[in-house]
Design an enzyme around this catalytic site. Structure first.
Site, short mmCIF file in Angstrom:
data_model
loop_
_atom_site.label_atom_id
_atom_site.label_comp_id
_atom_site.label_asym_id
_atom_site.label_seq_id
_atom_site.Cartn_x
_atom_site.Cartn_y
_atom_site.Cartn_z
N ARG A 159 0.83 -1.20 0.00
CA ARG A 159 0.00 0.00 0.00
C ARG A 159 0.87 1.26 0.00
O ARG A 159 0.71 2.14 -0.83
CB ARG A 159 -0.92 0.00 1.23
N TYR A 160 1.77 1.33 0.97
CA TYR A 160 2.65 2.49 1.06
C TYR A 160 3.75 2.35 0.02
O TYR A 160 4.06 1.25 -0.43
CB TYR A 160 3.29 2.58 2.45
N ARG A 163 7.06 0.34 1.71
CA ARG A 163 6.95 -0.82 2.61
C ARG A 163 5.75 -1.68 2.27
O ARG A 163 4.78 -1.22 1.68
CB ARG A 163 6.93 -0.39 4.07
N CYS A 172 -2.51 -17.68 15.39
CA CYS A 172 -1.95 -16.82 16.46
C CYS A 172 -1.94 -17.60 17.78
O CYS A 172 -2.70 -18.56 17.93
CB CYS A 172 -2.84 -15.59 16.67
N CYS A 176 -7.74 -12.40 19.26
CA CYS A 176 -8.24 -11.18 19.88
C CYS A 176 -9.58 -10.83 19.23
O CYS A 176 -9.69 -10.86 18.00
CB CYS A 176 -7.26 -10.03 19.66
N CYS A 179 -9.60 -8.14 16.31
CA CYS A 179 -8.62 -8.29 15.23
C CYS A 179 -9.08 -7.67 13.92
O CYS A 179 -10.17 -7.94 13.43
CB CYS A 179 -8.32 -9.77 15.02
N ARG A 181 -7.80 -8.39 11.20
CA ARG A 181 -7.66 -9.39 10.14
C ARG A 181 -8.59 -10.57 10.37
O ARG A 181 -8.25 -11.70 10.01
CB ARG A 181 -6.19 -9.82 10.08
N ASP A 357 -10.24 -0.39 14.65
CA ASP A 357 -10.71 -0.47 13.26
C ASP A 357 -12.20 -0.77 13.20
O ASP A 357 -12.79 -1.27 14.16
CB ASP A 357 -9.94 -1.57 12.51
N ASP A 394 -6.24 4.14 11.34
CA ASP A 394 -5.85 3.45 10.11
C ASP A 394 -7.04 3.68 9.17
O ASP A 394 -8.12 3.09 9.36
CB ASP A 394 -5.61 1.97 10.37
N LYS A 401 -2.19 4.75 7.84
CA LYS A 401 -2.28 5.36 9.17
C LYS A 401 -2.23 6.88 9.09
O LYS A 401 -1.36 7.44 8.42
CB LYS A 401 -1.13 4.84 10.04
S1 SF4 Z 1 -4.70 -8.97 16.68
FE1 SF4 Z 1 -5.31 -10.56 15.20
S2 SF4 Z 1 -3.42 -11.12 14.19
FE2 SF4 Z 1 -2.84 -10.10 16.10
S3 SF4 Z 1 -2.66 -11.76 17.62
FE3 SF4 Z 1 -4.72 -10.94 17.77
S4 SF4 Z 1 -5.89 -12.29 16.45
FE4 SF4 Z 1 -3.77 -12.58 15.88
#
Ligand code: SF4
Length: 469
Positions: A159-160, A163, A172, A176, A179, A181, A357, A394, A401
């Protein structure tokens, strides 16, 4: 002109009488040093399931991985007698509706205050409760940063200008709730079929070939998923491949691991040694390799974390932290101050605080942009600038960002803020949305009427054009 000093000067050989020392500052209250108050001892033994687990076993990263909780039945087993049956039922409803898989390490589980599980800032981040979920904002998106739109090969977002983000895997050590993603990370849930980012040699080679072919790329973020889940030889393979590319000047391995399972750094020698070798090889080549991590609350830091961070520091490995601002977790200035000071004490640089997000299923965790601006004001000047995180949005839709303060327009009634991103997409506007339940009544009423949605966005767009910030 005589100075104060020269007026006070005494003849050579004559000793000046001691003037009473005037204290410029009052002695500090113990609360001001709360960041030094790091949890000690076998704290995990207060959880019945771990009452007989000794230090050596609890520090073993294999014990942590093997006993991580992914099913409601295992959660129930571990919490037997600690929480009311209604809580488990509520968690079951939360698991069923969550877009993220659930995985909680014994380390995390033992840091949660199970006498007040609904308010606990660590529980909030990892165990969803059906009764606390809020309806999604109509503008939420599973892939709010549009990472897939900027992927020349699967799992590499460019994107940038200089980088790129490499996603070598999709798992993971914990999952979380917040997340970004959730479109790819973890296994499919009842709500979401995931975009595939499994470890795959061909996919990795395509990503490496692309990075090699772009001379403007100097900086790579290796994330996921989480690099904690990579084997030592995979850490080495990625590291050595990138270091061998003349265009690459720096890269960072990104992992939440130190915040949720610091044991691995202490007891998985192969993994920590592999990371160390890549960092040292990079240094010899004048290339920077660092670790980025993700602490969100001061209580995630214990004596085990401190030992792990000390080990990395002794090996010359720089660690930077990125925090996600979450309601009820770290949206109070004193909490964030404590986190920043404790991280700095551990030589972990607090680098970014992200506004949450716009992801689905976690509206109860999002805050207003104003909360982020207030946090920034409460942090600036607390400690050295290099240990003061920048609060960023973001920009949803792929703007990258942006400093939270750099909005072109912010309407606190509709909760719409507007950003530009001249280095990513000149001329394009990006919209961030505060959670509706946090708006004043007038704003909530307008969002309740679908006919008003585009009108509010058009008003914000027009205002941003009329009076850029
Ligand atoms: S934020 Fe998402 S990618 Fe990062 S550790 Fe938690 S679940 Fe995994």
């Amino acid at each position: 002109m005589a100075t104060e000093t020269s007026k006070l000067a005494v003849a050579p050989g004559v000793t000046a009488p001691h003037a009473p020392v005037k204290a410029l500052k009052d002695p500090v209250a113990p609360a001001a040093l709360a960041h030094l108050d790091i949890v000690q001892g076998p704290f995990w033994q207060r959880i019945p399931a771990y009452a007989n687990i000794g230090e050596a076993e609890f520090l073993d990263h294999k014990f942590q991985a093997k006993n991580s909780i992914t099913k409601i039945s295992k959660l129930l087993e571990a919490l037997q007698g600690l929480v009311a049956p209604d809580f488990i039922k509520d968690a079951e409803a939360g698991f069923a509706r969550a877009p993220m898989s659930v995985r909680v390490s014994p380390y995390l589980l033992s840091l949660i205050d199970w006498t007040r599980p609904y308010e606990d800032p660590l529980r909030l981040q990892f165990v969803p409760m059906g009764s606390r979920l809020l309806p999604d904002h109509p503008k939420l998106d599973l892939d709010s940063l549009h990472e897939r739109a900027d992927m020349p090969v699967p799992g590499l977002t460019h994107r940038y200008f200089d980088r790129a983000l490499f996603l070598p895997l999709d798992t993971c050590p914990v999952y979380c709730r917040f997340c970004t993603r959730s479109y790819a990370v973890g296994v499919d849930t009842e709500e979401v079929s995931k975009f595939q980012l499994r470890v795959n040699a061909d996919r990795w080679q395509q990503a490496f070939a692309y990075i090699r072919s772009r001379p403007e790329l100097e900086d790579i973020v290796i994330s996921g998923g989480d690099v904690y889940q990579l084997r030592a030889e995979q850490i080495t393979e990625i590291g050595e491949t990138l270091l061998a590319m003349p265009n690459i000047r720096r890269f960072r391995y990104a992992t939440k691991g130190p915040a949720v399972m610091p044991q691995k750094i202490l007891t998985d020698d192969a993994w920590t040694d592999a990371l160390t070798r890549v960092v040292e090889r990079g240094r010899a080549l004048h290339k920077e390799v660092v670790l980025h991590t993700h602490f969100n609350h001061p209580r995630e830091i214990t004596w085990i974390t401190q030992a792990a961070m000390n080990k990395l520091f002794e090996r010359g490995i720089t660690v930077r932290n990125q925090t996600v601002l979450q309601r009820g977790v770290n949206d109070e200035v004193p909490t964030m101050q404590l986190l920043v000071k404790r991280l700095a004490h551990l030589n972990v640089h607090p680098y970014y605080i992200y506004m949450h997000d716009l992801v689905k299923g976690v509206e109860d965790l999002r805050t207003t942009l104003q909360a982020g601006l207030d946090i920034e004001r409460g942090l600036r000047g607390l400690t050295s600038g290099f240990n003061t995180p920048l609060v960023v949005v973001d920009a949803p839709g792929g703007g990258g960002k942006r400093d939270a303060h750099s909005y072109e327009h912010y309407d606190r009634t509709t909760g719409i803020s507007v950003y530009t991103s001249p280095n990513v997409h000149p001329g394009k506007l990006y919209f961030y949305f505060d959670p509706i339940d946090q708006l004043p009544p007038e704003g909530r009423a307008r969002w309740a009427d679908p006919a008003e949605h585009e009108k509010m966005i058009d008003e914000a767009r027009a205002a941003a054009h009329r009076h850029p910030h």
